[in-house]
Design a protein around this motif. Structure first.
Motif, PDB file in Angstrom:
ATOM      1  N   ALA A 110      37.407   5.214  14.884  1.00  0.00           N
ATOM      2  CA  ALA A 110      37.144   6.763  14.299  1.00  0.00           C
ATOM      3  C   ALA A 110      37.043   7.770  15.864  1.00  0.00           C
ATOM      4  CB  ALA A 110      35.911   7.177  13.620  1.00  0.00           C
ATOM      5  N   GLY A 111      36.547   6.909  16.979  1.00  0.00           N
ATOM      6  CA  GLY A 111      36.648   7.645  17.991  1.00  0.00           C
ATOM      7  C   GLY A 111      35.330   8.407  18.414  1.00  0.00           C
ATOM      8  N   ALA A 112      35.393   9.225  19.215  1.00  0.00           N
ATOM      9  CA  ALA A 112      34.012  10.046  19.690  1.00  0.00           C
ATOM     10  C   ALA A 112      33.156  10.690  18.770  1.00  0.00           C
ATOM     11  CB  ALA A 112      34.507  11.000  20.850  1.00  0.00           C
ATOM     12  N   CYS A 113      33.858  10.995  17.541  1.00  0.00           N
ATOM     13  CA  CYS A 113      33.075  11.820  16.406  1.00  0.00           C
ATOM     14  C   CYS A 113      32.237  10.805  15.497  1.00  0.00           C
ATOM     15  CB  CYS A 113      33.892  12.640  15.717  1.00  0.00           C
ATOM     16  SG  CYS A 113      34.702  13.996  16.763  1.00  0.00           S
ATOM     17  N   ALA A 114      32.735   9.457  15.577  1.00  0.00           N
ATOM     18  CA  ALA A 114      32.072   8.490  14.487  1.00  0.00           C
ATOM     19  C   ALA A 114      30.605   8.852  14.350  1.00  0.00           C
ATOM     20  CB  ALA A 114      32.571   7.322  14.874  1.00  0.00           C
ATOM     21  N   GLY A 115      29.801   8.718  15.423  1.00  0.00           N
ATOM     22  CA  GLY A 115      28.397   8.791  15.409  1.00  0.00           C
ATOM     23  C   GLY A 115      28.042  10.033  14.711  1.00  0.00           C
ATOM     24  N   GLN A 116      28.727  11.193  15.058  1.00  0.00           N
ATOM     25  CA  GLN A 116      28.149  12.468  14.506  1.00  0.00           C
ATOM     26  C   GLN A 116      28.616  12.588  13.063  1.00  0.00           C
ATOM     27  OE1 GLN A 116      30.103  15.637  16.455  1.00  0.00           O
ATOM     28  NE2 GLN A 116      29.524  17.287  15.015  1.00  0.00           N
TER      29      GLN A 116
END
Length: 989
Positions: free
Chosen positions: A245-251
């Motif tokens: 999912a890339g950089a937004c996954a944690g958010q």
């Protein structure tokens, strides 16, 4: 005054639901309301009036509490849960009463959450089956010449549909819920979600986050807020959470958890689908290299998975034959399949496969490039430039020379052409106005599945690695391809890919690249990459570099590095620089950098910032920083800073909701030690409610409940066998009961256990039964057990079945009936015992079915134990055949475990079969066995195959063993430089 129709209908609904829930006492409902957070204030007189239709609840949270709680108790008793549309019934009843009193029609007050957040999606009631194939990604069914009853084939409900509809019913009842269907490609996951959503009442919306990217769209919406009564459609879950999912996954993971846990923002329903291989990665336990985002994803997905079997089971096939009499498409699927893969046939899988097999060389090359991009990098969408650059390497010399000027356009046209009405091998995704880049192409998910099997032993050509480096735009995708290259010992390719990803800002790629340089003792290159990684925002690397510089007294270089990183907006560097400025006495400059730190979203950095503020005596600032951090540790630290009775208690509750138990536990124990029993009981009750909510969420998403937890038993209750202690014990419940026993007597402790028992907590039931037995209240204990059995409580059904199995006076038919009833209540141990009894009676086919039934729903213990028992009994072929029949999510590990435990020819034969079936781990294991047996040429060939499949270990070990007898120094070259894309020793790099 006679009530109107709406009031009567609502009262009738509520009373029917109350009776289905077993007609709990009104005082019990009042007590349960007080345990809610925030508390729901009820009275027995109001409850009586509502059930009789003399009045209507005026507040929505009260109605939601009643409907959700009573529906849960009704389902536990094996009866229907909440009716669809209860919220509309209540609203109509309230409006009717208001109008009869002469009031004006009600409307929401300004500033309600519903009006403050954007409304997204389409009304479910307005959706039509014709739209299922577009945005919602349901597979279009194969065309037939005869007339059909609708655009979608008639639906056959299966076991997973019942679990799915239960979750949808809970959302309709007012509780925010998430459910994820886990199954192979084209197994019916998305269609099942489509059918379930259709049962949501009017007022619900369905929204599919897609643009600008799936994860970014969802992250943006979560930041802005999600309106209640929204169903969020997360087809292909890996595009929203996890590495792909890339950089937004944690958010996204954090935001979804917060949304689902906040009762004031719902109800919302999150529907996901995912393949088993992605699910296993997303839910894998913590280990080296896994980030905090992964922990958030695991917490989000806990208890949400529902397995969708690849094939229809026997009863489902019979149901399909019945329905097939009314739909020629279903009848056609039944006539052309012999393995129960009805959903795959209807989704056009055979037609797609035939078209792929018949593709001309250029089209096949384009498809294979897209396959490798998806399986190695998770690139679900690829651009034209990538396909053109990558595809050339998949063509032989003659085919390449024969290409025409328009070869790519012709190839793409072939791949997009539908077959039997089914979408093509590749689908074009048009670029929206204002977006970066041009059109992109998506590989059909069934061809993605085929590619992962067919090309598992195929390493991509050099053109693929170059195209990925030049044309994949997202850094995490480039890094993933780099990791695939490194796993295949294409280290030179990996270096270029990691460097490109780092240049695009991916710090994880920098970490991978540093490791590669350090392995080769290239300190200068490693240091250069470390500095670039630190400047890209990697706080750990930055701190490590600073320590090295300060130890070497390179102060000016250290300050320059920090200032450059801080100037790029990286909060770790800003924090380091602010602290250094404080030490230098430059407080004003430090405050400017601290102000930048305060705006970041990294919980670790914000907690460190809070520490600095606390040391300076700025407790209000520290509290603000900790609240902004918002993670478990931050909330625990915030509770420690709280002052005043009310603030301390509120902070402890907030920390507990975030997962930090210590403050609330300490507060309750302190109240108990000070003799404030009522306060202690209230705090323990608050904790119990949170624990119980989490337990219910876990168990509602389980396909099977595991009652094997804990070493203690009910030996004094069930003789002569040992019955495992059921799960559900918490310190809060245990300490509350002990407190009530000490201050109010055993009856009060019994009441507390009884209340939690009625909510479905198996440990509370076990503890209450034990207490009654210890007081020789045999009749009360049996009555309690009988009541819970009558309500369908899983653990009570398991106790009843277990006792019957060990009671010689009970007939075998009765034992079987009771075990099957417990199995239907999702008791895993009942399924396991049914399997064992069938195996002992020589009914091998029945034993297989029970084991496979459990494995298809995620409970693998019975299957492995049956495989192992046959193996130990010398039934080698039977054991292996059963392992091969395991569902896709379990088949590979079962066979690998079996292969590792076997020796000699039995192991070799199994490994050869596994190689033929393209199981990626098999060539490496077989290479090890053949090398030990002196089959050196075969061992090398298989080790190279393993490396091409992403398992370089066997070839590396072979190189180490053979380097001393290496006249042409090929093995030494391999150890030094790895492989080229073509599989030969690479040149020095």
């Amino acid at each position: 005054m006679e009530q109107g129709a709406a009031v009567r209908v609502f009262a009738a609904m509520l009373k029917a639901l109350y009776e289905r829930a077993g007609a709990p006492t009104l005082s019990a409902l009042v007590r349960q309301g007080r345990l809610q957070q925030p508390p729901v204030v009820l009275s027995t007189s109001s409850l009586s009036d509502w059930l009789a239709g003399r009045s209507v609840p005026s507040r929505q949270p009260v109605v939601q509490f009643l409907v959700v709680g009573l529906a849960r108790q009704a389902r536990q008793a094996g009866r229907a849960g909440a009716p669809a549309g209860w919220a509309r019934l209540w609203e109509a009843a309230v409006e009717e009463r208001r109008q009869r009193r002469g009031g004006r029609p009600g409307r929401r007050g300004a500033g309600t959450p519903e009006e403050q957040v954007p409304v997204r999606g389409r009304f479910v009631a307005e959706l039509r089956d014709e739209e299922a194939f577009g945005e919602w990604e349901v597979h279009r069914p194969v065309d037939v010449t005869a007339a059909v009853p609708g655009v979608l084939p008639l639906y056959v409900r299966r076991a997973h549909d019942e679990v799915l509809r239960s979750v949808v019913g809970q959302a309709d009842g007012g509780a925010s819920r998430m459910v994820v269907l886990v199954g192979e490609s084209s197994s019916g996951k998305t269609r099942a979600c489509w059918e379930a959503v259709a049962e949501l009442p009017a007022g619900w919306r369905l929204w599919h986050p897609l643009d600008p990217s799936p994860a970014q769209a969802l992250a943006n919406a979560l930041a802005e807020g999600i309106a209640g009564h929204t169903a969020i459609w997360l087809n292909e879950l890996q595009w929203y959470v996890g590495e792909q999912a890339g950089a937004c996954a944690g958010q996204v993971a954090v935001g979804l958890r917060a949304l689902l846990q906040d009762s004031t923002r719902g109800p919302v329903l999150v529907l996901g689908t995912v393949w088993p291989e992605f699910w296993n990665v997303l839910t894998a336990p913590a280990g080296p290299g896994r980030s905090s985002g992964d922990a958030q994803t695991r917490a989000l997905l806990e208890g949400t998975g529902v397995y969708v079997p690849t094939a229809f089971e026997a009863q489902e096939l019979q149901d399909a034959r019945t329905v097939g009499g009314h739909d020629v498409r279903l009848a056609d699927a039944l006539a052309h399949t012999v393995d129960g893969r009805i959903a795959q046939y209807l989704a056009g899988a055979p037609a797609l496969l035939e078209r792929y097999r018949m593709a001309p060389p250029a089209a096949r090359a384009v498809i294979r490039a897209a396959m490798d991009a998806n399986r190695l990098g998770g690139a679900g969408l690829v651009g034209r430039d990538f396909l053109q650059a990558a595809a050339e390497g998949y063509l032989g010399d003659d085919d390449y020379d024969a290409l025409g000027e328009q070869w790519l356009e012709e190839a793409l046209a072939y791949t997009q052409q539908p077959s039997k009405g089914v979408r093509g091998l590749l689908s074009r995704v048009r670029a929206r106005q204002g977006s970066d880049g041009g059109d992109r192409w998506r590989l059909s998910d069934y061809m993605d599945h085929i590619g992962r099997v067919e090309r598992r032993y195929a390493a991509p050509p050099a053109s693929f690695w170059r195209a990925a480096r030049e044309y994949l735009p997202e850094p995490h995708l480039v890094r993933a391809v780099g990791q695939a290259a490194e796993a295949r010992w294409r280290d030179a390719e990996a270096v270029g890919l990691y460097q490109r990803a780092l240049d695009l800002g991916d710090v994880k790629a920098g970490q991978e690249l540093v490791s590669l340089w350090q392995e080769r003792q290239r300190a200068e290159e490693a240091r250069r990459v470390q500095e670039q990684t630190a400047l890209a925002g990697d706080g750990e690397v930055l701190e490590e570099l600073l320590e090295q510089m300060l130890e070497q007294e390179h102060y000016q270089q250290a300050e320059q590095l920090v200032r450059e990183a801080a100037g790029r907006g990286h909060p770790t560097a800003q924090l380091h620089l602010a602290r250094a400025l404080v030490l230098d006495g430059k407080a004003e400059d430090a405050e400017r950098w601290y102000a930048e730190v305060a705006q970041c979203s990294d919980p670790d950095i914000l907690r460190a910032y809070a520490d600095d503020l606390r040391e300076r005596g700025d407790l209000d600032g520290a509290r603000a920083a900790l609240r902004a951090a918002g993670d478990r540790r931050a909330m625990g630290e915030l509770a420690a800073l709280a002052e005043g009775t009310v603030e301390v208690e509120q902070a402890a509750r907030e920390a507990f909701a975030a997962g930090e138990a210590t403050p609330l536990k300490t507060l309750a124990e302190q109240a108990e030690a000070e003799g404030r029993a009522a306060d202690a009981a209230r705090l323990y009750g608050d904790a119990i409610e949170v624990f119980e909510r989490r337990r219910r969420q876990r168990e509602e998403g389980m396909d099977f409940i595991n009652f094997e937890a804990g070493p203690r038993s009910l030996l004094d209750y069930v003789n002569p066998a040992v019955l495992p202690m059921p799960p559900g014990e918490t310190w809060a419940l245990r300490q509350l009961v002990a407190l009530l026993d000490a201050t109010q007597g055993a009856a009060a402790g019994d009441d507390a256990l009884g209340e939690v028992t009625r909510a479905g907590n198996a440990w509370a039931l076990e503890r209450l039964l034990r207490r009654l037995r210890e007081r020789n209240q045999e009749q009360e204990a049996q009555a309690l057990l009988d009541r819970e059995v009558g309500q369908g409580t899983p653990w009570a059904l398991w106790v009843q079945a277990y006792r019957a199995v060990h009671d010689e006076q009970v007939t075998d038919d009765v034992r079987r009936t009771l075990l099957e009833r417990a199995a239907q209540a999702r008791v895993g141990q009942a399924v396991k015992m049914l399997m064992e009894r069938a195996e002992q009676a020589g009914r091998a086919g029945e034993a297989d079915q029970w084991a496979l039934h459990a494995a298809a729903r995620g409970y693998t213990t019975p299957l492995w134990e049956l495989v192992r028992s046959r193996e130990e009994g010398g039934q080698w072929e039977e054991a292996e055949q059963l392992a091969w029949r395991a569902p896709a999510g379990q088949r590979s590990w079962a066979l690998r475990r079996l292969a590792r435990e076997r020796t000699g020819e039995h192991a070799t034969a199994l490994l050869r079969h596994a190689c033929d079936e393209a199981l990626a781990w098999a060539p490496g294991l077989l290479a090890e066995r053949l090398e030990a047996a002196g089959e050196f040429a075969q061992a090398e060939q298989l080790a190279r195959t393993a490396a091409d499949a992403g398992d370089r270990q066997a070839l590396e070990e072979l190189a180490v063993q053979r380097k001393d007898d290496d006249p042409d120094r090929q093995w030494l070259a391999l150890l030094a430089n790895g492989l080229t894309a073509e599989g030969t020793p690479a040149a020095p790099w």
